[in-house]
Design a protein around this motif. Sequence first.
Motif, mmCIF file in Angstrom:
data_model
loop_
_atom_site.group_PDB
_atom_site.id
_atom_site.type_symbol
_atom_site.label_atom_id
_atom_site.label_comp_id
_atom_site.label_asym_id
_atom_site.label_seq_id
_atom_site.Cartn_x
_atom_site.Cartn_y
_atom_site.Cartn_z
ATOM 1 N N UNK A 1 0.801 -1.461 -0.007
ATOM 2 C CA UNK A 1 0.015 -0.398 0.072
ATOM 3 C C UNK A 1 0.782 1.424 -0.332
ATOM 4 N N UNK A 2 1.693 1.219 -0.370
ATOM 5 C CA UNK A 2 2.921 2.121 0.109
ATOM 6 C C UNK A 2 3.228 3.466 -1.510
ATOM 7 N N UNK A 3 1.873 3.213 -2.645
ATOM 8 C CA UNK A 3 2.157 3.408 -4.267
ATOM 9 C C UNK A 3 2.227 5.163 -4.348
ATOM 10 N N UNK A 4 2.796 6.073 -4.476
ATOM 11 C CA UNK A 4 2.530 7.767 -4.684
ATOM 12 C C UNK A 4 1.353 7.682 -5.666
ATOM 13 N N UNK A 5 0.854 7.249 -6.841
ATOM 14 C CA UNK A 5 -0.085 6.185 -7.668
ATOM 15 C C UNK A 5 -0.023 5.554 -8.062
ATOM 16 N N UNK A 6 -1.853 4.943 -7.868
ATOM 17 C CA UNK A 6 -2.360 3.366 -8.296
ATOM 18 C C UNK A 6 -2.958 3.913 -9.825
ATOM 19 N N UNK A 7 -2.817 3.616 -10.743
ATOM 20 C CA UNK A 7 -3.540 2.675 -11.937
ATOM 21 C C UNK A 7 -4.663 1.828 -11.837
ATOM 22 N N UNK A 8 -5.903 2.115 -11.550
ATOM 23 C CA UNK A 8 -6.791 1.476 -10.849
ATOM 24 C C UNK A 8 -7.695 1.013 -12.268
ATOM 25 N N UNK A 9 -8.250 0.145 -12.420
ATOM 26 C CA UNK A 9 -9.594 -0.163 -12.738
ATOM 27 C C UNK A 9 -10.641 -0.620 -12.098
ATOM 28 N N UNK A 10 -11.567 0.239 -12.416
ATOM 29 C CA UNK A 10 -13.066 -0.078 -11.887
ATOM 30 C C UNK A 10 -13.959 -0.244 -13.063
ATOM 31 N N UNK A 11 -15.459 -0.557 -12.283
ATOM 32 C CA UNK A 11 -16.645 -1.403 -13.125
ATOM 33 C C UNK A 11 -17.295 -0.074 -12.677
ATOM 34 N N UNK A 12 -17.727 0.685 -13.991
ATOM 35 C CA UNK A 12 -18.273 2.174 -14.237
ATOM 36 C C UNK A 12 -20.291 1.448 -14.420
ATOM 37 N N UNK A 13 -19.795 0.610 -15.093
ATOM 38 C CA UNK A 13 -20.851 0.190 -15.877
ATOM 39 C C UNK A 13 -21.403 -1.153 -15.305
ATOM 40 N N UNK A 14 -22.414 -1.536 -14.898
ATOM 41 C CA UNK A 14 -22.496 -2.869 -14.130
ATOM 42 C C UNK A 14 -23.792 -3.752 -15.113
ATOM 43 N N UNK A 15 -22.913 -5.425 -15.206
ATOM 44 C CA UNK A 15 -23.258 -5.969 -16.006
ATOM 45 C C UNK A 15 -22.892 -5.958 -17.600
ATOM 46 N N UNK A 16 -21.762 -5.432 -17.633
ATOM 47 C CA UNK A 16 -21.210 -5.109 -18.977
ATOM 48 C C UNK A 16 -19.864 -6.021 -19.804
ATOM 49 N N UNK A 17 -19.395 -6.753 -18.433
ATOM 50 C CA UNK A 17 -18.014 -7.232 -18.674
ATOM 51 C C UNK A 17 -17.680 -6.628 -18.832
ATOM 52 N N UNK A 18 -16.506 -6.894 -19.646
ATOM 53 C CA UNK A 18 -15.409 -5.994 -19.303
ATOM 54 C C UNK A 18 -15.360 -4.746 -20.533
ATOM 55 N N UNK A 19 -16.489 -4.844 -21.130
ATOM 56 C CA UNK A 19 -16.584 -2.612 -22.012
ATOM 57 C C UNK A 19 -17.547 -1.835 -20.732
ATOM 58 N N UNK A 20 -17.573 -2.671 -19.494
ATOM 59 C CA UNK A 20 -18.163 -1.146 -18.391
ATOM 60 C C UNK A 20 -16.816 -1.543 -17.670
ATOM 61 N N UNK A 21 -15.646 -1.271 -17.529
ATOM 62 C CA UNK A 21 -14.285 -1.718 -17.024
ATOM 63 C C UNK A 21 -13.915 0.154 -17.727
ATOM 64 N N UNK A 22 -13.633 0.753 -16.169
ATOM 65 C CA UNK A 22 -12.398 2.308 -16.486
ATOM 66 C C UNK A 22 -11.512 2.215 -16.201
ATOM 67 N N UNK A 23 -10.802 2.940 -16.594
ATOM 68 C CA UNK A 23 -9.281 3.304 -15.556
ATOM 69 C C UNK A 23 -9.228 4.525 -15.047
ATOM 70 N N UNK A 24 -8.695 4.486 -13.803
ATOM 71 C CA UNK A 24 -8.235 6.084 -13.310
ATOM 72 C C UNK A 24 -6.869 6.095 -12.315
ATOM 73 N N UNK A 25 -6.277 7.487 -12.481
ATOM 74 C CA UNK A 25 -5.197 7.568 -11.924
ATOM 75 C C UNK A 25 -5.762 7.818 -10.571
ATOM 76 N N UNK A 26 -4.959 7.188 -9.703
ATOM 77 C CA UNK A 26 -5.901 7.969 -8.457
ATOM 78 C C UNK A 26 -4.105 7.918 -7.879
ATOM 79 N N UNK A 27 -4.057 8.944 -6.601
ATOM 80 C CA UNK A 27 -3.071 9.011 -5.571
ATOM 81 C C UNK A 27 -3.136 8.382 -4.560
ATOM 82 N N UNK A 28 -1.772 7.838 -3.743
ATOM 83 C CA UNK A 28 -1.621 6.811 -2.790
ATOM 84 C C UNK A 28 -2.406 7.353 -1.835
ATOM 85 N N UNK A 29 -2.759 9.353 -1.600
ATOM 86 C CA UNK A 29 -2.551 9.670 -0.013
ATOM 87 C C UNK A 29 -4.431 10.334 -0.630
#
Length: 380
Positions: A157-185
């Motif tokens: 859990x020590x990183x300063x920046x994470x590339x995070x993949x999260x579900x933005x559309x339910x029941x859409x499989x791989x097509x409903x995933x979005x990538x975000x840049x999330x600061x560790x702080x």
Amino acid sequence: MSGFRLSGEQREYVRWVREVAGGLPSAGGRPGRVDRALIRSLGERGLLRGLFGPGEPPADAAAMRLCLLRETIAQLSTDAETALALQGLGSYPILQSGSPELVRRWIPAVISGEAVAAFALTEAGAGSDAAALQLRAERDGDAWVLTGEKLWISNAPDADIYTVFARTTPDAGARGVTAFAVAGASAGLSGEPLDMLSPHPIGRLVFDGVRVGAEAVLGEVDRGFAVAMRTLDLFRPSVGAFAVGMAQAALDATLTHVRERQVYGAPLAAQQAVAHRVADMATELEAARLLVYTAATAYDDGAEPDQQPRRSAMAKLYATEAAQRIIDGCVQLHGAAALRRGHPLEHLYRDVRALRIYEGASEVQRSIIARNLIGREYTR
């Protein structure tokens, strides 16, 4: 030297990496946690710059250059190689798909070693199966709120920046995933380290209503799976290069050992069974190296891009499986000494095992290859 003909510039690059990386400090800090001193040293020596193309960001990465970098450093220090590679894996989606503001904020800091990056895809119930991702990202005005967990995340859990993949559309499989840049702080983001066989930093992340702005989206909403796959197509051959470098280090140590070790009044190498095993390992290593170099060169040339997932998967699959066999064989020829804590082969033996799992297990690579060859409709 490989039968693959490196250019003069590539050979000079390998020589430079070997010279610079040879002076890296030994790994320090707590096992299983990010070694910031080592990462800063990689940055100060210019080695992290090699994760990306020549010139200033946002220059694209070069797969062959990345493979040469990882293979060379792996022969000297697997700790340094892993620290370097995780910086690239975690930050490349930002370089590839982030806004100019995100690139300016994070990429120079990653290259200098001041910021630690991480790639957060895997969950307890979802690894390479992006359709099973459960971490939710819900709209709240112009922002997004992330809720859920990630598991087996390198540098967590020590990183300063994470590339995070999260579900933005339910029941859409791989097509409903979005990538975000999330600061560790970020408020609401926490985690814990996990105690693993190899002492590399791996942990769990908990997102308790983590709020990020619209500018944190990498690429397009619901198209995050494409961001992940473009990153993995680049990095998978270089995982093979890491494996090749580890296997080369093990084989080099073994060649010295079998020449010097006396058994029944003669060098161990004089036994035909030993000599033949060394020959087989060297042949397998050369085949792995050639497959890695071919995949990387094809990526850089842009040749038949629809075939690149297959090439990358083949390189990662064959090289990591071969390295496991080669290092195991080298341990066998060394005998009990190689199993003693602190022996270079003991370290390699522990480290090589993870390569057949992360960035897509060997079974996943076989499925990618089969789908590309046979057709998705015939495979699951």
